[in-house]
Scaffold this motif. Structure first.
Motif, PDB file in Angstrom:
ATOM      1  N   ARG A 127       5.886   0.126 -16.943  1.00  0.00           N
ATOM      2  CA  ARG A 127       6.966   1.120 -17.002  1.00  0.00           C
ATOM      3  C   ARG A 127       8.321   0.422 -17.088  1.00  0.00           C
ATOM      4  N   ASN A 128       8.470  -0.710 -16.378  1.00  0.00           N
ATOM      5  CA  ASN A 128       9.706  -1.478 -16.485  1.00  0.00           C
ATOM      6  C   ASN A 128       9.920  -1.995 -17.910  1.00  0.00           C
ATOM      7  N   LEU A 129       8.849  -2.455 -18.543  1.00  0.00           N
ATOM      8  CA  LEU A 129       8.963  -2.932 -19.925  1.00  0.00           C
ATOM      9  C   LEU A 129       9.375  -1.796 -20.854  1.00  0.00           C
ATOM     10  N   ARG A 130       8.744  -0.629 -20.683  1.00  0.00           N
ATOM     11  CA  ARG A 130       9.083   0.508 -21.548  1.00  0.00           C
ATOM     12  C   ARG A 130      10.523   0.965 -21.314  1.00  0.00           C
ATOM     13  N   ALA A 131      10.978   0.931 -20.061  1.00  0.00           N
ATOM     14  CA  ALA A 131      12.340   1.365 -19.755  1.00  0.00           C
ATOM     15  C   ALA A 131      13.379   0.487 -20.441  1.00  0.00           C
ATOM     16  N   ASN A 132      12.986  -0.742 -20.800  1.00  0.00           N
ATOM     17  CA  ASN A 132      13.900  -1.669 -21.458  1.00  0.00           C
ATOM     18  C   ASN A 132      13.561  -1.892 -22.932  1.00  0.00           C
ATOM     19  N   GLU A 134       0.830  -1.194   0.000  1.00  0.00           N
ATOM     20  CA  GLU A 134       0.000   0.000   0.000  1.00  0.00           C
ATOM     21  C   GLU A 134       0.866   1.247   0.000  1.00  0.00           C
ATOM     22  N   ARG A 135       0.353   2.302  -0.662  1.00  0.00           N
ATOM     23  CA  ARG A 135       1.085   3.558  -0.749  1.00  0.00           C
ATOM     24  C   ARG A 135       1.212   4.171   0.638  1.00  0.00           C
ATOM     25  N   ARG A 136       2.407   4.690   0.940  1.00  0.00           N
ATOM     26  CA  ARG A 136       2.682   5.187   2.273  1.00  0.00           C
ATOM     27  C   ARG A 136       3.060   6.652   2.310  1.00  0.00           C
ATOM     28  N   GLY A 137       3.523   7.203   1.235  1.00  0.00           N
ATOM     29  CA  GLY A 137       3.997   8.578   1.319  1.00  0.00           C
ATOM     30  C   GLY A 137       3.742   9.339   0.048  1.00  0.00           C
ATOM     31  N   ARG A 138       4.566  10.374  -0.128  1.00  0.00           N
ATOM     32  CA  ARG A 138       4.447  11.240  -1.278  1.00  0.00           C
ATOM     33  C   ARG A 138       4.835  10.487  -2.547  1.00  0.00           C
ATOM     34  N   ASP A 139       4.429  11.044  -3.688  1.00  0.00           N
ATOM     35  CA  ASP A 139       4.890  10.497  -4.952  1.00  0.00           C
ATOM     36  C   ASP A 139       6.363  10.819  -5.114  1.00  0.00           C
ATOM     37  N   ALA A 140       7.206   9.827  -5.231  1.00  0.00           N
ATOM     38  CA  ALA A 140       8.644  10.050  -5.336  1.00  0.00           C
ATOM     39  C   ALA A 140       9.131   9.614  -6.711  1.00  0.00           C
ATOM     40  N   GLU A 141      10.212  10.193  -7.134  1.00  0.00           N
ATOM     41  CA  GLU A 141      10.804   9.827  -8.405  1.00  0.00           C
ATOM     42  C   GLU A 141      11.361   8.424  -8.331  1.00  0.00           C
ATOM     43  N   GLU A 142      11.127   7.647  -9.382  1.00  0.00           N
ATOM     44  CA  GLU A 142      11.656   6.290  -9.432  1.00  0.00           C
ATOM     45  C   GLU A 142      13.127   6.325  -9.839  1.00  0.00           C
ATOM     46  N   LEU A 143      13.924   5.482  -9.179  1.00  0.00           N
ATOM     47  CA  LEU A 143      15.336   5.341  -9.520  1.00  0.00           C
ATOM     48  C   LEU A 143      15.489   4.230 -10.545  1.00  0.00           C
ATOM     49  N   ARG A 144      16.467   4.375 -11.404  1.00  0.00           N
ATOM     50  CA  ARG A 144      16.791   3.338 -12.382  1.00  0.00           C
ATOM     51  C   ARG A 144      17.995   2.553 -11.870  1.00  0.00           C
ATOM     52  N   ILE A 145      17.839   1.255 -11.712  1.00  0.00           N
ATOM     53  CA  ILE A 145      18.896   0.384 -11.211  1.00  0.00           C
ATOM     54  C   ILE A 145      19.237  -0.632 -12.286  1.00  0.00           C
ATOM     55  N   ARG A 146      20.539  -0.785 -12.543  1.00  0.00           N
ATOM     56  CA  ARG A 146      20.974  -1.795 -13.499  1.00  0.00           C
ATOM     57  C   ARG A 146      21.147  -3.133 -12.799  1.00  0.00           C
ATOM     58  N   GLU A 147      20.605  -4.185 -13.413  1.00  0.00           N
ATOM     59  CA  GLU A 147      20.797  -5.553 -12.940  1.00  0.00           C
ATOM     60  C   GLU A 147      21.088  -6.399 -14.162  1.00  0.00           C
ATOM     61  N   GLY A 148      22.344  -6.780 -14.335  1.00  0.00           N
ATOM     62  CA  GLY A 148      22.724  -7.457 -15.568  1.00  0.00           C
ATOM     63  C   GLY A 148      22.507  -6.524 -16.738  1.00  0.00           C
ATOM     64  N   GLU A 149      21.738  -6.976 -17.725  1.00  0.00           N
ATOM     65  CA  GLU A 149      21.432  -6.144 -18.887  1.00  0.00           C
ATOM     66  C   GLU A 149      20.141  -5.358 -18.717  1.00  0.00           C
ATOM     67  N   ALA A 150      19.480  -5.513 -17.582  1.00  0.00           N
ATOM     68  CA  ALA A 150      18.157  -4.901 -17.382  1.00  0.00           C
ATOM     69  C   ALA A 150      18.253  -3.586 -16.623  1.00  0.00           C
ATOM     70  N   THR A 151      17.317  -2.698 -16.925  1.00  0.00           N
ATOM     71  CA  THR A 151      17.081  -1.491 -16.137  1.00  0.00           C
ATOM     72  C   THR A 151      15.788  -1.702 -15.358  1.00  0.00           C
TER      73      THR A 151
END
Length: 745
Positions: free
Chosen positions: A620-625, A533-550
């Protein structure tokens, strides 16, 4: 043909330099950048690509991705290449194919390159155009093909010869720096800012002069590739010669203005006259003989020039670090002498020393405010930055960097290679905070080899290792996510609050992460989907690299971040096994498994979850990749209901249910211990013959029902799905691999 609309390009660079390269590309006009371990994907026009090829000091290559093709075997690869519009992509010159990687069917890179070449020629023949010439030695343009499982990525090399080859190097010392690594060292050391202040540049052990030459090119505003006569893009079908000439003319004008302006003092010294002769040759080849001066002088005779005031400047050097001298025992004394010289002669200046490792860096006897891990060819090195204002010389027998300063305390941040050191003193910490800090350092020392090898950007740093500090600490690039488990009623609230303050203080000092980038949450035992469940303000999502994925994470809005770090090895398995297979992701959460399956070459996939919030996150994860959402579908449904109605077979399935759920959107409740047999039976009904299903859950005392093992070919793979940052007892999850049993003949 010559429309200059923005498109995606890929810039390759040495490992750990992607953040520098990304900033450089943005400064050149790129509108969007995505960092990888040793590359940056950027969005830009053709003109910006021209500027990147000409001006990038850090990049090795600039590639134009053409697309990906199925490459399960040679015929698939050939057919995919034939389908590409080579009659539009290639100009009138020659070409060559650089083929990288192998798989079960394509084991020989020369054979792979031959099939690509055949496909290009067949396409041109079918198009009725003149066949381009194949020239492996001096091609007009190179075509890069890289296998990724059963998929091949195809790109045009806009550069040709690597951009690190500036053209001035005629000779080198025993351990030469590549030109782009030397430029990166100067950028990390803040040389561009010192140029604006009129600062000087001195290298007391200059070797072949690469650091001095790169520093001079920066001071002159001289494009590093200005003298290059050929680029790959000149044989690209969409090359615009007029536009390129305009970019080139601008660079020449800037170089002329730089040469006419006031130039900084740039000097180099070395004890070896033979090496300095090569340095002079390099300096002359770069056209810098009147600007860069080098002199034979041993370190013990070094003095700051006095012919004019030099209040600010940078001493930068790449001293020996054992591998090239073969006598490491003498090196601490050399580094100690260097540190003493820096403190004595260059008060108020900055210094940057490319040391072999932490111990040699410590031998300088000076406080360092920042260090960066880099690779000089195959050699790991440590860039040590120092402020020489009131930086008291300390005998190297002590620890001049402070007890809290250990390069072991971090992996590279966000792919940058930065080693986070606080420079703070142990005396600043209370007894409890010092104890917690020591545990953090111990954990980091244990994880360092793994982090260095895998370049993980997100990992578990601490997990309630000590009962007094009941926290889970995860690192996400330049951020920390701290989850505080609620203390038992027997622990006084004031004591718990004090311990939390101690832990937060120690975290900031050991990791050197600002307090504003340490996110704290209180964690209690959750029921059902409360943790989502949502707990706080809308925050910017961070992009993390894992192998070849973002992968996108959110550290603020929910108790969980959108990425279960303990499932990293299972995601890696999925990426390795997904090639050419249909993938089903049940209880898919934010879809990180789906992303890895798609990148691993899955033909298509279906991801099922009941939460709109997390399905949107998955999209959004699919679009980021850049993953095709037509082939990788998202289904909002109760998993059990969806399985009962499913008629499609899948080759690879992941089932990762919650421990308990009582969602109001479906009747009844779900308990993984009580209900897993029925869930597994339904999921196995969707598994194709010869397929594999992974069942995982985080219930601490979960026991797999014996009937499951009797009915299916079942193996407990929990230990194989736990990475070093989660090795503990009990394991953070349980994981089983299931297959259909072979039917008796």
């Amino acid at each position: 043909m010559n429309n200059d609309a923005p498109r995606e390009w890929l810039a390759a660079c040495p490992r750990s330099l992607a953040p520098l390269l990304a900033q450089e590309l943005r400064d050149l006009g790129a509108t969007e950048t995505r960092e990888h371990a040793s590359a940056v994907v950027f969005t830009a026009t053709r003109a910006v690509m021209y500027r990147a090829c000409l001006w990038s000091r850090v990049a090795s290559r600039i590639l134009m991705p053409v697309g990906e093709v199925a490459a399960g075997d040679a015929d698939q690869l050939h057919a995919g290449i034939v389908a590409m519009p080579w009659e539009k992509l290639l100009g009138e010159g020659s070409f060559a194919v650089d083929f990288h990687g192998s798989n079960r069917e394509l084991r020989n890179t020369r054979f792979g390159a031959q099939r690509v070449k055949d496909g290009i020629l067949d396409r041109c023949r079918n198009a009725g155009i003149r066949l381009p010439v194949v020239d492996p030695q001096n091609p007009g343009i190179r075509i890069s093909v890289r296998l990724r499982g059963r998929v091949a990525d195809v790109a045009l090399d806009m550069v040709g010869e690597s951009l690190h080859r500036r053209g001035y190097r005629t000779g080198a010392g025993e351990a030469p720096l590549k030109e782009n690594l030397a430029a990166a060292v100067l950028l990390r050391a803040g040389w561009p800012a010192l140029i604006k202040e009129g600062g000087a540049l001195i290298d007391p052990m200059c070797g072949s002069g690469t650091l001095l030459i790169e520093g001079a090119l920066m001071a002159l505003d001289y494009a590093p590739a200005l003298q290059r006569e050929h680029f790959g893009f000149m044989n690209w079908g969409d090359h615009d010669e007029t536009q390129w000439r305009a970019v080139l003319a601008d660079a020449k004008g800037r170089a002329e203005r730089g040469l006419a302006g006031e130039l900084p003092e740039i000097r180099g010294y070395d004890a070896d006259p033979r090496v300095l002769n090569r340095a002079r040759e390099n300096i002359a080849a770069a056209g810098l003989s009147k600007i860069v001066r080098v002199t034979v002088k041993p370190l013990e005779e070094l003095r700051k020039p006095t012919h004019r005031p030099l209040p600010v400047g940078l001493v930068i050097t790449n001293p020996p670090y054992g591998e090239r001298l073969g006598d490491r025992k003498r090196l601490p004394a050399l580094y100690s002498a260097l540190g003493e010289c820096l403190q004595r002669e260059f008060e108020g200046w900055c210094a940057a020393v490319l040391a072999g490792d932490r111990e040699l860096g410590k031998a300088l006897g000076l406080r360092s405010h920042r260090q960066y891990e880099m690779l000089n060819g195959p050699l790991p090195v440590l860039l040590v930055l120092l402020q020489l204002t009131d930086n008291r010389f300390v005998a190297p027998a002590g620890d001049p960097w402070g007890a809290a300063s250990t390069p072991d305390s971090s992996a590279p941040d966000s792919g940058s290679g930065q080693v986070a050191l606080s420079g703070a003193q142990e005396a600043d910490l209370s007894e409890g905070a010092a104890m917690f800090a020591n545990r953090l350092r111990k954990n980091l020392r244990r994880l360092k080899p793994w982090l260095k090898k895998t370049q993980q950007q997100a990992y578990r740093l601490y997990d309630a290792d000590m009962p007094e500090y009941n926290l889970a600490v995860d690192r996400y690039g330049d951020w920390l996510h701290v989850a505080e488990y609620r203390a038992p009623a027997s622990v006084d609230a004031d004591v718990a609050a004090r311990r939390l303050d101690e832990a937060m203080t120690a975290l900031a000092q050991v990791t050197d992460i600002p307090s504003g980038q340490i996110v704290l949450k209180a964690r209690e035992r959750q029921r059902g989907r409360q943790q989502y469940e949502r707990r706080g303000r809308d925050a910017e999502e961070l992009r993390i690299r894992e192998g070849e994925a973002t992968l996108l994470v959110n550290l603020h809005d929910y108790l969980d971040t959108g990425l279960f770090l303990d499932h990293r090895p299972l995601r890696r398995r999925i990426a390795e096994e997904a090639g050419g297979r249909r993938f089903l992701n049940l209880f898919c959460y934010t879809g990180s498994m789906t992303v890895q399956a798609a990148i691993g070459g899955a033909t298509d996939s279906v991801s099922v979850d009941l939460s709109n919030t997390y399905l949107r996150w998955l999209e959004r994860n699919l679009r980021a990749n850049k993953i095709d959402t037509r082939r990788h579908r998202v289904e909002r449904s109760d998993v059990l209901a969806w399985l009962r109605g499913n008629q499609e077979p899948f080759d690879l399935i992941v089932v990762d249910p919650p421990s308990f759920s009582n969602s109001t959107r479906v009747p009844g409740s779900f308990d993984v211990q009580r209900d897993h047999r029925g869930l597994i039976d339904l999921a196995m009904a969707s598994l194709a013959p010869g397929g594999t299903l992974y069942f995982s859950n985080n219930r601490r005392k979960f026991r797999l029902a014996p009937e499951v093992s009797e009915r299916y070919d079942c193996a407990n793979v929990t230990e194989q799905t736990v990475d070093p940052d989660f090795i503990r007892r009990p394991a953070p999850h349980g994981c089983w691999r299931l297959r259909h049993r072979d039917k008796p003949q």
